[in-house]
Every structure is written in C-alpha cells, then in structure tokens.
Scaffold this motif. Structure first.
Motif, PDB file in Angstrom:
ATOM      1  N   LYS A 164       2.165   1.921  -3.402  1.00 39.87           N
ATOM      2  CA  LYS A 164       1.115   2.385  -4.301  1.00 39.87           C
ATOM      3  C   LYS A 164       0.790   3.855  -4.059  1.00 39.87           C
ATOM      4  CE  LYS A 164      -1.978  -0.200  -5.998  1.00 39.87           C
ATOM      5  NZ  LYS A 164      -1.212  -0.448  -7.231  1.00 39.87           N
ATOM      6  N   LYS A 165       0.837   4.267  -2.805  1.00 41.13           N
ATOM      7  CA  LYS A 165       0.566   5.680  -2.496  1.00 41.13           C
ATOM      8  C   LYS A 165       1.637   6.580  -3.109  1.00 41.13           C
ATOM      9  CE  LYS A 165      -2.363   5.612   1.580  1.00 41.13           C
ATOM     10  NZ  LYS A 165      -2.562   6.152   2.942  1.00 41.13           N
ATOM     11  N   HIS A 192      -7.019  -7.318   1.534  1.00 36.91           N
ATOM     12  CA  HIS A 192      -7.948  -6.311   2.078  1.00 36.91           C
ATOM     13  C   HIS A 192      -8.460  -6.700   3.463  1.00 36.91           C
ATOM     14  CE1 HIS A 192      -8.105  -3.624  -1.351  1.00 36.91           C
ATOM     15  NE2 HIS A 192      -8.175  -4.676  -2.157  1.00 36.91           N
ATOM     16  N   VAL A 250       0.828  -1.208   0.000  1.00 39.39           N
ATOM     17  CA  VAL A 250       0.000   0.000   0.000  1.00 39.39           C
ATOM     18  C   VAL A 250       0.863   1.258   0.000  1.00 39.39           C
ATOM     19  CG1 VAL A 250      -1.683   1.343   1.318  1.00 39.39           C
ATOM     20  CG2 VAL A 250      -1.974  -1.125   1.088  1.00 39.39           C
ATOM     21  N   THR A 278      -4.244   3.315  -6.774  1.00 41.02           N
ATOM     22  CA  THR A 278      -5.165   2.777  -5.766  1.00 41.02           C
ATOM     23  C   THR A 278      -5.481   1.300  -6.007  1.00 41.02           C
ATOM     24  OG1 THR A 278      -7.035   3.603  -7.084  1.00 41.02           O
ATOM     25  CG2 THR A 278      -6.244   5.009  -5.271  1.00 41.02           C
TER      26      THR A 278
END
Length: 497
Positions: free
Chosen positions: A327-328, A458, A324, A333
């Motif tokens: 990806k940021k 997730h 994550v 996203t």
C-alpha cells in the motif's frame, strides 16, 4: 359439640389436594402423549424430570472449548444421537455431523426453526431468529440485499476500518483493560452506525448501549417475568429501545420518502420494503442483536487464543506487513477489497477461532413430520437440537480438536500429498458450520469475517498483548462469555517494518 365446617371452608381446605391431583393427571397424560410413541425406534436417552427434563444439566456453564460434562456423559452413554427432554419439550439431540447437515439442508421440508417462546418474547415475533417460511425468507432477502457484496467492498469495509481504529486508538500503553468490553464497543458502535447512523460517543448512542446491555442479560437469563428479574428488566429495555427506533423512523418519514437516505439499514428498509412498523422494529432490534453480540465474542476469542500460539501471531504480522508495504508503494492508506482478499492466513485464524470457540453452540429445530435417520425415528413435533460445537470438537473429524491450529485450514500442507490435502480440506469444510447452513445460513456471515479480519489486521500491526488473568477463560452459558471480561495488557508495536 363440635360445629360442622362450612362448605366454602371445606372446599378451600380441599383445594390444594384437588390441584395436586389435577397436576398429577396432567403430567401423566402429557408424558403418555409425548414419550410413549408406539411403533417408533427412538434413540436411547433419558427424559429426566417432568417439565424440567434435563434442561438444567444441559445449560450448566462449561468451558467453551469443550462440549461440557453433560454432553460428554450423554454421548459416552447413548451415542451421538440421543433423546432427552429440554426446554419443556421432548427432544432429539444430535452431535452427529451427518444428521446436523441433514437437518439444516431440509429446512422447511422436514424441519423448521423452533426457538423457545421466551426467545420470541424478548426478540419479538418478527425477529429473523424465530420466523419461519416465507416471512423469514423475505426478511433474510432484505438483509442480504443490504449486505450485498458491492456494499461490503465499498461502504462497509471503510466503516469497519474506521471503527476499528477508533477503538484501538483509545488503548492506553501498558494498561490492563477488558478486551471483551472493547470488542463489544467496536461491534456495537459499528452496528449502531450501520443500522441507524448513530455516531459513537454521542449521548443517544451511549444510552442505547446501556439499554442494550440490560436487554442482552435478559436474553441469556431464565425466562421469569417477575419484578426484579433480568428477564423483566430486559423486556422493559426492549420497550424503550423500540420506542427509540420508532422515533428515528418517524423522523425519517417526516422528511418524505424521496428524501430518505439509504446509507443505513433503517433508511434502506423504509425505502425498499413494504414491511409494517412492527416488522421493521423487530428486524432492526434482531439485527442489532445478531450483528453485535456474535461478532464481538468472536473477536474476543481471537484475542484470547492468539497469545497461546506465538507462531500464529508472527505469521499474521508477516502477512499484514506485506499488505502495508504494498500500500505504501501504491501511495494508499485505507484498506481495499484486494487487501482483504490477500489476508489468507488471517482467514485461517478466523476459521480456527470459530471452530474452537463455537460462538453458536447449538440450534433449535422441530420435526415437521416423522423422519428416519440411521435407523432411528424422529417423531413429528419433537424438538431437534443439532449441536454444532460437538462436531467442531470431534476428534474423529478434526485432529487434536482442543488445539488452536490455524494451519489446519490451509489448502495445501507439505506433510500431505496434494490429493490427500484436498480430501482433508473438503472433509473439514463440510463439517464446519459456525454460521449454520441451508436456507437459514447467517445473512451477516461475510460481514462478521470482514470485521474480524480488519480488526486483526490493525491489532497485530500496532500491538503486542498478553492475558492479564490466566485464570479467565471463555465459558458457555450457553452464550459464550468471559467471566472476568478477558483482561489483557497491551503494548504498542512500533518497529514492525
């Protein structure tokens, strides 16, 4: 003076005795034909009762993380290869890793798929599960083409993530619910969209889901086609489901072949295959069954095992937080294929879940000719059951096999030298067959692992969860199921970064 009995009444009175004698002669003849094979060295074992054999004992429910009392007793008494009578036929049962590999690698030459007639009756004669030879190869090729690597990377990954978020987003804070039902909802909605472009929550999708639940209960029930039985209800549901699929086919065909889309399996098959209507119907139904049921159970098992191994959950969170963060920085996203390939420890968790949970316990095969293995003879025409679960839970092949240990799947281990690590990893992999093997290796294996990885991604980032009912556990019926639905209590994870 007593009157003599009419000939017709005499015959009626004698009929039960005649039938009983006739049945007895059939049993004796059948037993001689099947079990008294001269000149062959059959494995040791017990053939059990006429007709029934040992089937009832073999199918008696047991904890899914074990091989069950029946198998334990038979292996202890006869060894890892033994004879029995199961599903109405003389059978060689194999808990031997080498023989299991030999059987699967010689598919079509020495052995072929041979499921009970009741399975074919409910899944259909054109189901990939029961087909053999060229027709199975052609059906499998169609499935593999649709589940191509390129399609997994783009369309399917996006759909898997979308349906994952849809299910997880509906979980209410600190409430108790059935994780098994949620996993089934996720995989059914995904497959319904993937196969026929049905949207989740729509009336027709929900109706199909209800029919499918009834259908599944019949697949795992006794094959008694009598009024009121689960098997009869499943056959009725099957008929209604096929009519639904047929209606969808007709709607597509009315649009003309040039206008048929390829976004779902139904459209792809109509456009790229020469299958008959009946073949397409059975293919769609069997893939809905295979793609939904096994994947949902696998996800439920992961949810069940992980709370008992908190270190694994923390290791997972670290891995997915790193994804994550990257990806940021990149301003992205949605997950992409590179993100999926970074989920290395997640793949270890998936492998360990499949090894310990054993969604597919055993396979049905039949010997095409007399086969000799380790001094034992397997007669032509006999059923052969390679028991995958027995190999996965063998303490001689896997250290502490009842212990959930994802780290066993890592390529290197600081406690081992590099050479011994490679040797151990190779040995472990060769004995690991959750998706079968050989020419009948599950066509949807990569999609199943993708579904599990994205769902776990997730799940661990957004939730902490505990088992609400510690008495609930996975049972084999022989399909794996949680008797009480795997009740969990979930709380949102908000400060992971």
């Amino acid at each position: 003076m007593p009157t003599s009995m009419p000939d017709s009444e005499l015959i009626l009175c004698a009929l039960p005795s005649i039938l009983a004698l006739f049945l007895f002669l059939i049993l004796i003849t059948r037993k001689k034909q099947q079990y008294q094979i001269r000149g062959l060295n059959l494995p040791p074992g017990n053939m059990g009762w006429p007709f029934l054999g040992e089937t009832i004992g073999y199918l008696k429910p047991y904890c899914a993380t074990s091989i069950g009392e029946f198998m334990e007793q038979h292996i202890s008494r006869y060894g890892k290869i033994y004879k029995s009578s199961l599903f109405g036929e003389p059978t060689i049962v194999s808990a031997d890793a080498g023989l299991n590999r030999f059987i699967l690698q010689n598919e079509g030459r020495l052995f072929e798929c041979s499921y009970p007639r009741s399975i074919g009756g409910i899944l259909g004669k054109w189901s990939m599960l029961v087909l053999v030879g060229d027709m199975h190869r052609d059906m499998r090729t169609i499935s593999l083409n649709f589940l191509s690597h390129a399609r997994l990377r783009t369309h399917l990954l996006r759909e898997v993530e979308k349906h994952t978020l849809l299910v997880l987003g509906s979980w209410k804070e600190n409430s108790v619910f059935s994780a098994q039902d949620e996993a089934k909802k996720f995989t059914f909605n995904l497959m319904a969209k993937h196969i026929m472009s049905l949207d989740p929550g729509e009336p027709e999708t929900e109706q199909l889901k209800k029919l499918y639940v009834t259908f599944m209960k019949g697949v795992v029930s006794a094959p008694l086609n009598l009024p009121g039985t689960a098997y009869r209800k499943a056959l009725q549901s099957r008929s209604t489901i096929l009519k639904f699929i047929e209606r969808k086919m007709e709607e597509r065909l009315k649009e003309g072949s040039e206008n048929i889309g390829e976004d779902d399996l139904l459209g792809w098959v109509l456009k790229h295959s020469n299958l008959s209507k009946e073949q397409i119907l059975d293919l769609i139904l069997s893939l809905l069954f295979a793609g939904h049921e096994t994947s949902s159970v696998s996800i439920a098992l992961a949810i069940y095992f992980l709370p008992g191994c908190r270190n694994a959950i923390e290791h997972l969170r670290e891995e997915h937080i790193e994804i994550v963060k990257a990806k940021k920085i990149a301003g992205e996203t949605e997950l992409n294929w590179d993100d999926y390939k970074k989920m290395e420890f997640t793949q270890c968790v998936i492998s360990e879940t499949l090894r310990l949970g054993n969604v597919v316990r055993f396979l049905h095969r039949k010997a095409l000719k007399d086969v000799r293995y380790k001094g034992y003879d397997i007669p032509c025409g006999w059923k052969v059951l390679p028991v995958i679960a027995a190999v996965h839970l063998d303490p001689l092949l896997f250290d502490h096999p009842q212990h959930f240990n994802p780290w066993r799947w890592q390529q290197s281990n600081s406690a081992r030298s590099s050479s011994s690590s490679k040797s151990y990893s190779s040995m472990t992999s060769s004995n690991f067959m959750p998706f079968g093997g050989g020419p009948r290796l599950c066509a949807g294996s990569e999609l199943a692992k993708l579904e599990m990885a994205v769902f776990i991604h997730h799940l661990v980032l957004n939730y902490q969860w505990d088992l609400a009912n510690l008495d609930d556990q996975a049972f084999a019926f022989p399909f794996v199921d949680f008797q009480k639905g795997l009740q969990i209590r979930a709380r949102r994870q908000t400060n992971f970064m």
